[in-house]
Design an enzyme around this catalytic site. Sequence first.
Site, short mmCIF file in Angstrom:
data_model
loop_
_atom_site.label_atom_id
_atom_site.label_comp_id
_atom_site.label_asym_id
_atom_site.label_seq_id
_atom_site.Cartn_x
_atom_site.Cartn_y
_atom_site.Cartn_z
N ALA A 14 -20.50 -3.26 -7.84
CA ALA A 14 -19.45 -3.92 -7.86
C ALA A 14 -19.89 -4.53 -6.84
O ALA A 14 -19.55 -5.61 -7.03
CB ALA A 14 -18.12 -3.42 -7.52
N ALA A 15 -20.78 -4.35 -5.56
CA ALA A 15 -21.79 -5.27 -4.75
C ALA A 15 -22.82 -6.02 -5.23
O ALA A 15 -23.76 -6.25 -4.66
CB ALA A 15 -21.44 -4.12 -3.46
N ASN A 107 -32.01 5.61 -14.03
CA ASN A 107 -30.52 5.23 -14.36
C ASN A 107 -29.55 6.18 -15.39
O ASN A 107 -28.92 6.20 -15.31
CB ASN A 107 -30.72 3.98 -14.63
CG ASN A 107 -30.62 2.58 -13.76
OD1 ASN A 107 -30.92 2.84 -12.66
ND2 ASN A 107 -30.98 1.72 -14.58
N GLN A 114 -20.70 9.18 -14.51
CA GLN A 114 -19.77 8.63 -15.02
C GLN A 114 -18.67 8.81 -16.58
O GLN A 114 -17.35 8.79 -16.40
CB GLN A 114 -20.35 7.40 -14.45
CG GLN A 114 -20.64 6.81 -13.33
CD GLN A 114 -21.52 4.92 -13.48
OE1 GLN A 114 -21.38 4.23 -14.54
NE2 GLN A 114 -21.06 4.65 -11.82
N VAL A 131 -23.03 -2.04 -19.47
CA VAL A 131 -24.12 -3.03 -18.69
C VAL A 131 -25.81 -2.78 -18.37
O VAL A 131 -26.72 -2.67 -18.86
CB VAL A 131 -23.88 -4.11 -18.75
CG1 VAL A 131 -25.03 -4.92 -17.33
CG2 VAL A 131 -22.61 -4.83 -18.33
N GLY A 132 -25.54 -1.87 -18.01
CA GLY A 132 -26.67 -1.24 -16.88
C GLY A 132 -27.62 -0.70 -17.79
O GLY A 132 -27.63 0.06 -18.83
N ASP A 161 -27.91 -11.10 -25.42
CA ASP A 161 -29.04 -12.03 -26.28
C ASP A 161 -28.79 -12.71 -27.95
O ASP A 161 -28.92 -13.61 -27.70
CB ASP A 161 -29.10 -10.41 -27.56
CG ASP A 161 -30.16 -9.85 -25.99
OD1 ASP A 161 -30.92 -9.34 -25.46
OD2 ASP A 161 -29.13 -8.25 -25.82
N HIS A 189 -31.13 -3.31 -26.86
CA HIS A 189 -30.68 -4.80 -25.84
C HIS A 189 -32.58 -4.41 -25.16
O HIS A 189 -33.12 -3.47 -24.23
CB HIS A 189 -29.67 -4.50 -25.41
CG HIS A 189 -30.31 -5.13 -23.83
ND1 HIS A 189 -30.58 -6.84 -24.35
CD2 HIS A 189 -30.46 -4.94 -22.65
CE1 HIS A 189 -30.46 -7.22 -23.38
NE2 HIS A 189 -31.18 -6.45 -21.88
P1 NAD Z 1 -28.38 -5.25 -8.63
O1 NAD Z 1 -29.80 -4.38 -8.11
O2 NAD Z 1 -28.53 -6.55 -7.58
O3 NAD Z 1 -26.80 -4.42 -8.13
C1 NAD Z 1 -26.65 -3.00 -8.86
C2 NAD Z 1 -25.42 -2.92 -8.29
O4 NAD Z 1 -25.42 -1.04 -8.71
C3 NAD Z 1 -26.29 -2.01 -6.98
O5 NAD Z 1 -25.30 -2.74 -5.73
C4 NAD Z 1 -26.24 -0.21 -6.72
O6 NAD Z 1 -25.90 -0.40 -5.44
C5 NAD Z 1 -25.12 0.15 -7.57
N1 NAD Z 1 -25.40 1.34 -7.71
C6 NAD Z 1 -26.37 1.51 -8.05
N2 NAD Z 1 -26.40 2.78 -8.89
C7 NAD Z 1 -24.56 2.58 -8.72
C8 NAD Z 1 -24.21 4.13 -8.85
N3 NAD Z 1 -24.64 5.45 -9.90
N4 NAD Z 1 -22.79 3.64 -8.40
C9 NAD Z 1 -22.19 2.38 -8.35
N5 NAD Z 1 -23.20 1.79 -8.24
C10 NAD Z 1 -24.52 1.74 -8.39
O7 NAD Z 1 -28.69 -5.36 -9.88
P2 NAD Z 1 -27.41 -6.41 -11.12
O8 NAD Z 1 -28.36 -7.48 -11.56
O9 NAD Z 1 -26.64 -5.91 -11.01
O10 NAD Z 1 -28.09 -5.18 -12.54
C11 NAD Z 1 -27.49 -4.26 -12.20
C12 NAD Z 1 -27.96 -3.48 -14.01
O11 NAD Z 1 -27.80 -4.85 -15.50
C13 NAD Z 1 -28.90 -3.78 -13.76
O12 NAD Z 1 -29.81 -2.39 -15.20
C14 NAD Z 1 -29.96 -4.63 -15.14
O13 NAD Z 1 -31.01 -4.30 -15.85
C15 NAD Z 1 -29.15 -4.63 -15.96
N6 NAD Z 1 -29.24 -5.81 -16.67
C16 NAD Z 1 -28.49 -5.72 -18.14
C17 NAD Z 1 -28.55 -6.72 -19.28
C18 NAD Z 1 -27.88 -6.58 -20.74
O14 NAD Z 1 -28.10 -7.85 -21.36
N7 NAD Z 1 -27.36 -5.26 -21.04
C19 NAD Z 1 -28.49 -8.17 -18.65
C20 NAD Z 1 -29.07 -8.39 -17.16
C21 NAD Z 1 -29.13 -6.92 -16.02
C1 LMR Z 2 -31.66 -9.39 -19.15
O1 LMR Z 2 -31.74 -9.38 -20.13
O2 LMR Z 2 -31.94 -10.15 -18.90
C2 LMR Z 2 -31.29 -8.16 -18.80
O3 LMR Z 2 -31.31 -7.09 -19.38
C3 LMR Z 2 -32.45 -7.93 -17.70
C4 LMR Z 2 -33.95 -7.30 -17.92
O4 LMR Z 2 -34.41 -6.24 -17.15
O5 LMR Z 2 -34.38 -7.60 -18.96
#
Ligand code: NAD
Ligand code: LMR
Length: 327
Positions: A14-15, A107, A114, A131-132, A161, A189
């Site tokens: 969330a941060a 990851n 979780q 999402v991660g 996408d 994805h």
């Molecule tokens: P970020 O680094 O800005 O934020 C991630 C946060 O997660 C950080 O604050 C970190 O401290 C926290 N974190 C790490 N491990 C954790 C855990 N075990 N439990 C709780 N919190 C945890 O990254 P972001 O830009 O917010 O991206 C987050 C994720 O989303 C990445 O894996 C990124 O690749 C993914 N993402 C997916 C899509 C999609 O389309 N599916 C799109 C964009 C980003």
């Molecule tokens: C995206 O599609 O923007 C995210 O999944 C981030 C990435 O790693 O491509």
Amino acid sequence: MSPKAPIRVAITGAAGNIGYSLLWRIASGNCFGADQPIILQLLEIPQGMDRLQGVVMELVDSAFPLVHDIVATDDAKVAFDGVNQAFLVGSRPRGPGMDRSDLVAANGPIFVGQGQALNAVAADDVRIIVVGNPCNTNALIAQRNAPDIPAERFTAMTRLDHNRAIGQLALKGGATPADVEGVIVWGNHSNTMYPDVSKATVKGASVVDTFDADWLASEFHNTVATRGGAIIKARGASSAASAANAALDHMRDWWTGTNGKPVSMAVPSKGWYDIPEGLMYSVPTICHADGTLEVITDWELDDAAKAKVKASADELLKEKAAVADLV
Ligand code: NAD
Ligand code: LMR
């Protein structure tokens, strides 16, 4: 009418960057409606807790009428206690030169703990979006570690996408996104995703009949499939606001229903289209207002489309094999 009871909404990471965009829109009623109170349950790792406290201070300072309480914790069982809607975002984003699947070693294990925590303490009606990245395989890991939660409550996000495909068609067609209908993104994805425009229309006209076939097969497809990497290169950071927006679209559609229209969601395969059972795979999915998800199982795919659907499934099988000890 008496006011609605609050629902519990968990956001992990969330941060982080996505969290910072997501929270304000959920809190303002953009996802679950302007009359739906919420309790925010925010999870971070211990090193993220100071930043999370700052985020909580800003949420308090925003004085959202719908926010009845905010829980900030580094304990997944506290964050998921009684949770109805869970956004699993927290995890490491990729950097330049990496593939999303390169993140699975770092990851994947997050989603074991979780999944187990959700299994232990989430509400009976919990709905989950992962999402991660790599989100399809992380969703599979979480689902496999939550045996008491019906598998179909776990989904992974391909809505970004989907939205990217709509954005590109609107740009090329001199239209607005609202003019574009019927696009579906299949698969993982990742770069193997298949943005399918076979039933898509722009201003009511068939995309296949009115757009240049070479552009659709090459530039359009590549732009959508590699957009995440292009954004990392341009911004120096992974997409965040558009990702948060897509997560909202996904969960809002699941909450309100899609009026019979399919959207792209990665859900556990039941073997449709020869996609191996259990894989988290993006397929045309109708969200019903009662919260059930209906996969369209008779979408026509020509041989070229079938090959693309298979390629993405094969990639997901490889990702699954790489985390065999977690699933
Ligand atoms: P970020 O680094 O800005 O934020 C991630 C946060 O997660 C950080 O604050 C970190 O401290 C926290 N974190 C790490 N491990 C954790 C855990 N075990 N439990 C709780 N919190 C945890 O990254 P972001 O830009 O917010 O991206 C987050 C994720 O989303 C990445 O894996 C990124 O690749 C993914 N993402 C997916 C899509 C999609 O389309 N599916 C799109 C964009 C980003
Ligand atoms: C995206 O599609 O923007 C995210 O999944 C981030 C990435 O790693 O491509």
